[in-house]
Design a protein around this motif. Structure first.
Motif, PDB file in Angstrom:
ATOM      1  N   SER A 203       0.829  -1.203   0.000  1.00 45.04           N
ATOM      2  CA  SER A 203       0.000   0.000   0.000  1.00 45.04           C
ATOM      3  C   SER A 203       0.865   1.254   0.000  1.00 45.04           C
ATOM      4  O   SER A 203       0.562   2.235  -0.700  1.00 45.04           O
ATOM      5  CB  SER A 203      -0.926   0.008   1.221  1.00 45.04           C
ATOM      6  N   TYR A 204       1.943   1.232   0.767  1.00 41.20           N
ATOM      7  CA  TYR A 204       2.855   2.377   0.834  1.00 41.20           C
ATOM      8  C   TYR A 204       3.406   2.716  -0.540  1.00 41.20           C
ATOM      9  O   TYR A 204       3.416   3.877  -0.966  1.00 41.20           O
ATOM     10  CB  TYR A 204       3.987   2.067   1.812  1.00 41.20           C
ATOM     11  N   ILE A 205       3.842   1.693  -1.281  1.00 30.18           N
ATOM     12  CA  ILE A 205       4.454   1.935  -2.589  1.00 30.18           C
ATOM     13  C   ILE A 205       3.398   2.181  -3.665  1.00 30.18           C
ATOM     14  O   ILE A 205       3.486   3.145  -4.434  1.00 30.18           O
ATOM     15  CB  ILE A 205       5.363   0.758  -2.980  1.00 30.18           C
ATOM     16  N   ASP A 206       2.379   1.333  -3.716  1.00 29.80           N
ATOM     17  CA  ASP A 206       1.403   1.419  -4.803  1.00 29.80           C
ATOM     18  C   ASP A 206       0.413   2.556  -4.630  1.00 29.80           C
ATOM     19  O   ASP A 206      -0.150   3.041  -5.610  1.00 29.80           O
ATOM     20  CB  ASP A 206       0.637   0.094  -4.926  1.00 29.80           C
ATOM     21  N   ARG A 207       0.189   2.971  -3.393  1.00 28.25           N
ATOM     22  CA  ARG A 207      -0.762   4.052  -3.165  1.00 28.25           C
ATOM     23  C   ARG A 207      -0.065   5.385  -2.928  1.00 28.25           C
ATOM     24  O   ARG A 207      -0.207   6.339  -3.689  1.00 28.25           O
ATOM     25  CB  ARG A 207      -1.660   3.699  -1.980  1.00 28.25           C
ATOM     26  N   ASP A 208       0.704   5.463  -1.851  1.00 29.28           N
ATOM     27  CA  ASP A 208       1.311   6.740  -1.466  1.00 29.28           C
ATOM     28  C   ASP A 208       2.366   7.199  -2.458  1.00 29.28           C
ATOM     29  O   ASP A 208       2.350   8.343  -2.924  1.00 29.28           O
ATOM     30  CB  ASP A 208       1.923   6.640  -0.066  1.00 29.28           C
ATOM     31  N   ILE A 209       3.317   6.327  -2.755  1.00 26.97           N
ATOM     32  CA  ILE A 209       4.436   6.734  -3.597  1.00 26.97           C
ATOM     33  C   ILE A 209       3.982   7.000  -5.035  1.00 26.97           C
ATOM     34  O   ILE A 209       4.385   7.993  -5.651  1.00 26.97           O
ATOM     35  CB  ILE A 209       5.561   5.681  -3.563  1.00 26.97           C
ATOM     36  N   ARG A 210       3.134   6.149  -5.588  1.00 27.02           N
ATOM     37  CA  ARG A 210       2.626   6.394  -6.947  1.00 27.02           C
ATOM     38  C   ARG A 210       1.865   7.712  -7.024  1.00 27.02           C
ATOM     39  O   ARG A 210       1.939   8.443  -8.009  1.00 27.02           O
ATOM     40  CB  ARG A 210       1.705   5.251  -7.380  1.00 27.02           C
ATOM     41  N   LEU A 212       2.163  10.412  -4.899  1.00 26.81           N
ATOM     42  CA  LEU A 212       3.002  11.579  -4.618  1.00 26.81           C
ATOM     43  C   LEU A 212       4.068  11.808  -5.682  1.00 26.81           C
ATOM     44  O   LEU A 212       4.435  12.952  -5.967  1.00 26.81           O
ATOM     45  CB  LEU A 212       3.676  11.408  -3.253  1.00 26.81           C
ATOM     46  N   PHE A 213       4.561  10.710  -6.265  1.00 27.98           N
ATOM     47  CA  PHE A 213       5.675  10.820  -7.226  1.00 27.98           C
ATOM     48  C   PHE A 213       5.351  10.004  -8.483  1.00 27.98           C
ATOM     49  O   PHE A 213       5.935   8.937  -8.711  1.00 27.98           O
ATOM     50  CB  PHE A 213       6.974  10.322  -6.586  1.00 27.98           C
ATOM     51  N   PRO A 214       4.415  10.486  -9.298  1.00 28.44           N
ATOM     52  CA  PRO A 214       3.943   9.694 -10.445  1.00 28.44           C
ATOM     53  C   PRO A 214       5.022   9.389 -11.483  1.00 28.44           C
ATOM     54  O   PRO A 214       4.881   8.434 -12.248  1.00 28.44           O
ATOM     55  CB  PRO A 214       2.834  10.584 -11.044  1.00 28.44           C
ATOM     56  N   ARG A 215       6.095  10.173 -11.523  1.00 28.05           N
ATOM     57  CA  ARG A 215       7.156   9.930 -12.503  1.00 28.05           C
ATOM     58  C   ARG A 215       8.266   9.016 -11.977  1.00 28.05           C
ATOM     59  O   ARG A 215       9.212   8.697 -12.699  1.00 28.05           O
ATOM     60  CB  ARG A 215       7.772  11.263 -12.930  1.00 28.05           C
TER      61      ARG A 215
END
Length: 413
Positions: A203-210, A212-215
């Motif tokens: 969830s941290y990587i697939d939700r938050d990071i994607r 906040l930092f889409p590129r």
């Protein structure tokens, strides 16, 4: 989820009497919402991740605040950056009124920037981590932290000498193994912890990071987070990490900033106020929760923990976080933290600096520490004219190992 009394409650209450607003920041699932509701149970609660609450507040800020001017809790406030700008005018319209707003926020490097720029002087910011041992056990903050309420002297720590350790080593190592995220800490199902951790990281990587930092290259960032498990409690050489990931040093610096800005990782700077001329200036880093470290390292059982090659580094990172959380809950002012290492190998694991002074701390996983192992700590104390230093290890009783070095059981901090 079980309601747990948190060490930060007193500090938040204190700060609300001094400021119109208090912001509690930290990673997801550390219990910020529960703490906010427990601290001000009578206040109106709004969750900005809930579409109806978000629309109610943001579609017409002026109308909302005309009917809700105070005693409000805003959860996940980073969802609406404009909220901070609007609150500035609301607070300034009645500048002397305190104890009006309690906000929480997570997973946003922009959060602190929005709060500090829009509400400078109007808001106090408190950082919240996962559970400390005493919170997990339902006990008050250890008396160890009373020492930080005044300038540190040798006499400050004398009460620790009479303190009995009430937690078994096995119980403590179990807490160290699993970490302090509240939800999985109290579920008895033996499989739940690893299942929860798996979902949390995903969830941290697939939700938050994607979001906040889409590129960002998510595949490389996921590999980077896994690599950090081996680096927690050590100096991070960005060039070496970059070569392992086939990435530039600049990218690794960005990844570290993201992991730190989302409260998963803590970068600890080197202590450069020392007289030593050969200081290693590369930063050291810790996962903020030992459960994350062990999960990413495939360490799930006590037997695996005891055989884990990096257990010493993981323990150092764990104790650093326990100490930082305890001191931050104790003092209203700023606490800084550093590590110290010279090119000839002299090293001190953690240096705390604040209104109480400077306190160097050496951390050992074992239970027996000899004075011969502490030459770096002794020299650091002497070179910087400090009253004392500490050793934190897994012994059963606090004791002086020299006139200026006190050994404290990890279970008493």
């Amino acid at each position: 989820m079980k309601s747990v009394s948190r060490n930060l409650s007193s500090k938040i209450n204190y700060l609300l009497e001094l400021f119109p607003a208090v912001l509690v920041i930290g990673s997801r699932q550390t219990g910020k919402t529960t703490l906010a509701k427990m601290t001000r149970p009578e206040w109106k609660y709004f969750d900005l991740e809930k579409p109806s609450d978000y629309d109610l507040i943001t579609q017409d800020f002026e109308f909302f605040f005309s009917t809700h001017s105070q005693e409000l809790i805003f959860d996940e406030a980073q969802i609406s950056p404009d909220l901070f700008k609007v609150m500035r005018g609301i607070i300034d319209a009645d500048r002397d009124r305190k104890n009006r707003f309690l906000l929480t926020g997570s997973s946003s490097p922009e959060l602190l920037k929005n709060a500090s720029e829009s509400l400078a002087g109007r808001i106090a910011i408190v950082e919240m981590g996962t559970l400390k041992l005493n919170e997990y056990l339902g006990q008050p903050l250890p008396i160890f932290y009373e020492c930080f309420s005044r300038p540190i002297t040798r006499d400050s720590f004398m009460p620790i000498l009479s303190e009995d350790v009430k937690v078994t080593l096995e119980e403590y190592l179990e807490f160290f193994l699993k970490g302090g995220y509240p939800e999985p800490s109290f579920v008895k199902d033996p499989n739940f912890h690893s299942i929860w951790m798996d979902n949390y990281i995903q969830s941290y990587i697939d939700r938050d990071i994607r979001s906040l930092f889409p590129r960002l290259d998510i595949i490389k960032y996921r590999r980077f987070i896994s690599m950090l498990a081996d680096l927690s409690g050590t100096i991070v050489n960005r060039s070496d990490v970059g070569r392992s990931l086939d990435s530039t040093e600049k990218s690794i610096k960005e990844y570290l900033a993201i992991a730190g800005g989302t409260f998963l990782w803590r970068t600890v700077s080197s202590f450069e106020r020392s007289k030593a001329k050969s200081i290693v200036k590369m930063p050291r880093g810790n996962f903020r929760d030992s459960g994350i470290t062990h999960y990413l390292s495939n360490v799930f059982t006590m037997d695996q923990l005891l055989k884990y090659p990096k257990v010493g580094n993981s323990f150092e990172a764990h104790i650093c976080e326990e100490l930082i959380k305890g001191v931050q809950a104790t003092i209203p002012g700023k606490c800084e933290y550093f590590f110290y290492r010279t090119r000839n190998g002299a090293e001190v694991d953690l240096i705390l600096s604040g209104p109480f002074g400077v306190l160097p701390i050496e951390i050992k996983y074992g239970s027996n520490t000899t004075i011969r192992q502490l030459s770096s700590l002794k020299k650091f104390i002497a070179d910087n004219s400090l009253p004392l230093g500490l050793v934190v290890n897994n012994c059963d009783k606090a004791h002086w190992i020299s006139d200026s070095i006190l050994v404290v059981p990890a279970r008493l901090i």
